[in-house]
Design an enzyme around this catalytic site. Structure first.
Site, PDB file in Angstrom:
ATOM      1  N   GLY A  76       6.708  14.487 -28.858  1.00 12.54           N
ATOM      2  CA  GLY A  76       5.932  14.058 -29.897  1.00 12.54           C
ATOM      3  C   GLY A  76       4.425  13.695 -29.425  1.00 12.54           C
TER       4      GLY A  76
ATOM      5  N   GLY B 193       4.926   7.173 -28.487  1.00 13.65           N
ATOM      6  CA  GLY B 193       6.056   6.118 -27.938  1.00 13.65           C
ATOM      7  C   GLY B 193       7.061   6.827 -26.997  1.00 13.65           C
ATOM      8  N   LYS B 194       6.684   7.747 -26.450  1.00 12.36           N
ATOM      9  CA  LYS B 194       7.581   8.700 -25.700  1.00 12.36           C
ATOM     10  C   LYS B 194       8.033   7.765 -24.527  1.00 12.36           C
ATOM     11  CE  LYS B 194       5.011  12.259 -24.986  1.00 12.36           C
ATOM     12  NZ  LYS B 194       3.920  11.752 -26.077  1.00 12.36           N
ATOM     13  N   THR B 195       6.989   7.087 -23.838  1.00 12.57           N
ATOM     14  CA  THR B 195       7.176   5.925 -22.617  1.00 12.57           C
ATOM     15  C   THR B 195       7.995   4.810 -23.021  1.00 12.57           C
ATOM     16  OG1 THR B 195       5.031   6.700 -21.449  1.00 12.57           O
ATOM     17  CG2 THR B 195       6.185   4.973 -20.892  1.00 12.57           C
ATOM     18  N   THR B 196       7.713   4.348 -24.174  1.00 11.69           N
ATOM     19  CA  THR B 196       8.522   3.230 -24.744  1.00 11.69           C
ATOM     20  C   THR B 196      10.034   3.478 -24.787  1.00 11.69           C
ATOM     21  OG1 THR B 196       6.310   2.643 -25.686  1.00 11.69           O
ATOM     22  CG2 THR B 196       8.615   1.236 -26.440  1.00 11.69           C
TER      23      THR B 196
ATOM     24  N   GLU C 184       6.657   9.540 -17.614  1.00 13.49           N
ATOM     25  CA  GLU C 184       5.241   9.849 -16.879  1.00 13.49           C
ATOM     26  C   GLU C 184       4.960  10.641 -16.214  1.00 13.49           C
ATOM     27  OE1 GLU C 184       3.238   7.869 -18.626  1.00 13.49           O
ATOM     28  OE2 GLU C 184       3.905   5.857 -19.030  1.00 13.49           O
TER      29      GLU C 184
ATOM     30  N   GLN D  87      -3.037  23.210 -17.024  1.00  9.05           N
ATOM     31  CA  GLN D  87      -1.873  23.748 -17.709  1.00  9.05           C
ATOM     32  C   GLN D  87      -0.776  24.487 -16.648  1.00  9.05           C
ATOM     33  OE1 GLN D  87      -0.599  22.435 -20.381  1.00  9.05           O
ATOM     34  NE2 GLN D  87      -2.386  21.934 -21.344  1.00  9.05           N
TER      35      GLN D  87
ATOM     36  N   GLU E 237      10.419  12.894 -20.122  1.00 11.14           N
ATOM     37  CA  GLU E 237       9.409  12.925 -21.118  1.00 11.14           C
ATOM     38  C   GLU E 237       8.868  14.135 -21.175  1.00 11.14           C
ATOM     39  OE1 GLU E 237       6.771   9.294 -20.331  1.00 11.14           O
ATOM     40  OE2 GLU E 237       5.485   9.890 -21.768  1.00 11.14           O
TER      41      GLU E 237
ATOM     42  N   GLU F 298      -8.679   9.964 -22.178  1.00 12.54           N
ATOM     43  CA  GLU F 298      -8.623  10.257 -23.264  1.00 12.54           C
ATOM     44  C   GLU F 298      -9.642   9.563 -24.318  1.00 12.54           C
ATOM     45  OE1 GLU F 298      -3.777  10.494 -23.208  1.00 12.54           O
ATOM     46  OE2 GLU F 298      -4.745   8.977 -24.138  1.00 12.54           O
TER      47      GLU F 298
HETATM   48  N1  DCP Z   1      -1.356  16.836 -22.230  1.00 12.15           N
HETATM   49  C1  DCP Z   1      -1.866  18.050 -22.360  1.00 12.15           C
HETATM   50  N2  DCP Z   1      -1.291  19.315 -22.019  1.00 12.15           N
HETATM   51  C2  DCP Z   1       0.012  19.047 -21.761  1.00 12.15           C
HETATM   52  C3  DCP Z   1       0.746  17.692 -21.785  1.00 12.15           C
HETATM   53  C4  DCP Z   1       0.032  16.478 -21.989  1.00 12.15           C
HETATM   54  O1  DCP Z   1      -3.037  18.082 -22.304  1.00 12.15           O
HETATM   55  N3  DCP Z   1       1.054  20.274 -21.538  1.00 12.15           N
HETATM   56  C5  DCP Z   1      -2.009  15.487 -22.234  1.00 12.15           C
HETATM   57  C6  DCP Z   1      -2.479  15.164 -23.665  1.00 12.15           C
HETATM   58  C7  DCP Z   1      -2.567  13.335 -23.259  1.00 12.15           C
HETATM   59  C8  DCP Z   1      -2.030  13.334 -21.910  1.00 12.15           C
HETATM   60  O2  DCP Z   1      -1.822  14.648 -21.385  1.00 12.15           O
HETATM   61  O3  DCP Z   1      -3.970  13.277 -23.089  1.00 12.15           O
HETATM   62  C9  DCP Z   1      -0.649  12.732 -22.000  1.00 12.15           C
HETATM   63  O4  DCP Z   1       0.302  13.114 -23.047  1.00 12.15           O
HETATM   64  P1  DCP Z   1       1.678  13.046 -23.463  1.00 12.15           P
HETATM   65  O5  DCP Z   1       1.672  12.989 -24.838  1.00 12.15           O
HETATM   66  O6  DCP Z   1       2.336  13.778 -22.509  1.00 12.15           O
HETATM   67  O7  DCP Z   1       1.698  11.355 -22.991  1.00 12.15           O
HETATM   68  P2  DCP Z   1       1.293   9.936 -23.600  1.00 12.15           P
HETATM   69  O8  DCP Z   1       1.487   8.929 -22.482  1.00 12.15           O
HETATM   70  O9  DCP Z   1       0.332  10.160 -24.651  1.00 12.15           O
HETATM   71  O10 DCP Z   1       2.804   9.780 -24.506  1.00 12.15           O
HETATM   72  P3  DCP Z   1       3.028   8.327 -25.208  1.00 12.15           P
HETATM   73  O11 DCP Z   1       2.211   7.537 -25.601  1.00 12.15           O
HETATM   74  O12 DCP Z   1       4.193   8.833 -26.375  1.00 12.15           O
HETATM   75  O13 DCP Z   1       4.297   7.663 -24.216  1.00 12.15           O
END
Ligand code: DCP
Length: 230
Positions: free
Chosen positions: A27, A32-35, A51, A80, A103, A171
């Protein structure tokens, strides 16, 4: 006989180690992946891998996530490339737990994030090709198989507000337009299924729901996630 019993046990343990029922949670940023993942920490038959972003913030002391957002053209490939390695490590991590909950995945890295960088021209095509050749080799040669995908489907405006509220240092410069485009990448892959092939069946959840009520959504699908569906 006793020997036969021991053999059966050994192979049962081995097959369990080699192949837990693997669920990936996908997503948009802030969906909300962490939640979601944290909710399943209480089950002792689930190996929870949350995480991965913490790994990307510290590669031998380097915050690659921060570098990437500061200068995508300079650090996009580096970032990447490291994401791909960390995801491979998590996919292949051995566990005796019957269920493995991850995740993100090596797939969203390639199909959403790398793809977006390529389309935007941020990642030069030769760099994209190198990442892609690695990706294809990894997919062919290692066991990164997935059994179920949970797609936390959200509205870009809502995750944008969450991202602002969360206030992650790296971010701060991410605009709403980026989240809209990243949303589309997820949609094409997991919802309309018009871009890349899905590595597993997808369950779509309403990720817009507030933390206080989304637990009920999780519960509806708990038996699928824990591989206990009748
Ligand atoms: N990201 C990226 N390239 C990837 C994976 C992630 O640039 N292949 C970046 C996007 C975000 C950060 O890494 O700035 C973390 O993104 P995630 O969506 O993986 O994790 P979140 O913590 O944002 O998820 P959530 O809020 O759903 O728990």
């Amino acid at each position: 006989s006793l020997v036969k019993m021991a053999d059966t046990l050994t192979s049962a343990i081995k097959s369990n180690i080699a192949k837990p029922f693997t669920v990936i949670v996908e997503g948009n940023i802030g969906s909300g992946k962490t939640t979601f993942i944290n909710h399943f920490k209480k089950y002792d038959n689930v190996c929870v891998l949350a995480e991965p972003v913490d790994l990307w913030r510290n590669c031998a002391g380097h915050n690659l996530l921060s570098y990437m957002y500061q200068d995508k053209a300079r650090w996009g490939f580096t970032f990447q490339s490291y994401v791909q390695l960390t995801m491979l490590k998590l996919h292949t991590l051995e566990t005796t737990h019957p269920v493995k909950l991850m995740e993100r995945s090596i797939f969203s890295a390639r199909y959403c994030f790398v793809e977006k960088m390529l389309r935007d021209g941020i990642l030069p095509s030769p760099s994209g090709s190198v990442l892609n050749e690695w990706f294809k080799w990894v997919i062919a040669k290692s066991n990164v198989s997935v059994d179920l995908i949970i797609y936390l489907r959200t509205s870009p405006e809502i995750v944008y507000q969450r991202m602002l509220a969360r206030n992650r240092e790296e971010e701060k410069s991410v605009p709403l337009t980026f989240l809209k485009e990243l949303h589309e990448m997820h949609e094409e892959w997991l919802y309309t299924k018009t871009s890349f092939s899905c590595p597993a069946p997808v369950i779509t959840l309403n990720g817009d729901l507030d933390k206080s009520v989304i637990i009920d959504e999780y519960k509806k699908y708990e038996s699928h996630i824990l591989n206990k569906a009748p």
